[in-house]
Write a protein that holds these residues in place. Structure first.
Motif: not given
Length: 227
Positions: A198-205, A96-117
């Motif tokens: 539908l406005g359920w979710a949006q990508r974080e810039d 694993l990368r040694t640098r972790t940050g607040p986005r790590d939990a968010a990435l595990r919760e929901a992220r885009v994998c190229y084009s899908h959830l």
């Protein structure tokens, strides 16, 4: 010389840290310039251009021109699936990368994998569709059922258009963070796109993070939560 595909060439391309960072950045599904990718890779634009040329020659990325600008994306879904699988392998082996940050939990919760959830939400989506009989799983093969076709149409997805595409409707993709399956293919892409519409979710810039609104969280649970 041994017969069969030469995986050493692809492995060597991915194995370079700068190129690995470039490919990871493109996993967000957004087209990026050489300058943007140089920043992601931590190298000069000239060095990034050399890396991009090698990746393009191997068809791991593709270049699109718009006016005077060039934009790069992953070559196809197969490249994305291979990268996600390698991420899972690395995570499972403790690399694993040694640098972790607040986005790590968010990435595990929901992220885009190229084009899908992907992430926990992507896994919940996949399991919810299976539990409701909208998907059928046989080994690694995933198919859309008649009930699933009705659901997608009611959800606002143009299923006829998906069927005309060369992209498989459904593909299983191993989630690197939880090492469980989430849904890829044109159906997975269309569901994420419709959730955003539908406005359920949006990508974080600037990241792969997908954030659900409170309304979206409730709607997601109603549609795909435990039955």
């Amino acid at each position: 010389m041994k017969d069969g595909p030469d995986i050493s060439r692809i492995a060597a391309l991915i194995g370079d840290p700068a190129r690995a960072n470039i490919l990871t950045a493109l996993m967000a599904g957004k087209a990026l310039t050489a300058t943007e990718l140089a920043g992601e890779a931590g190298v000069t634009v000239q060095t990034a251009s050399a890396h991009l040329s090698k990746l393009e020659a191997a068809e791991m990325i593709q270049c699109r021109k718009s006016g005077r600008h060039k934009y790069f994306t992953l070559g196809n879904d197969d490249v994305a699936h291979a990268l996600e699988a390698l991420m899972g392998l690395a995570a499972g082996a403790g690399h694993l990368r040694t640098r972790t940050g607040p986005r790590d939990a968010a990435l595990r919760e929901a992220r885009v994998c190229y084009s899908h959830l992907a992430g926990e939400k992507g896994i919940a989506l996949y399991q919810g569709l299976l539990a409701r009989g909208m998907l059928h799983e046989t080994g690694e093969a995933v198919t859309l059922t008649a009930k699933g076709e009705v659901f997608l149409t009611d959800f606002g997805v143009d299923l006829a258009a998906l069927k005309r595409s060369k992209t498989p409707l459904c593909r299983s993709c191993l989630d690197w963070s939880a090492r469980q399956t989430h849904l890829a293919g044109s159906v997975g892409r269309a569901i994420l796109a419709q959730m955003q519409a539908l406005g359920w979710a949006q990508r974080e810039d600037g990241t792969r993070v997908v954030r659900f609104s409170p309304k979206g969280e409730a709607a997601f649970r109603d549609a795909f939560g435990p039955v």
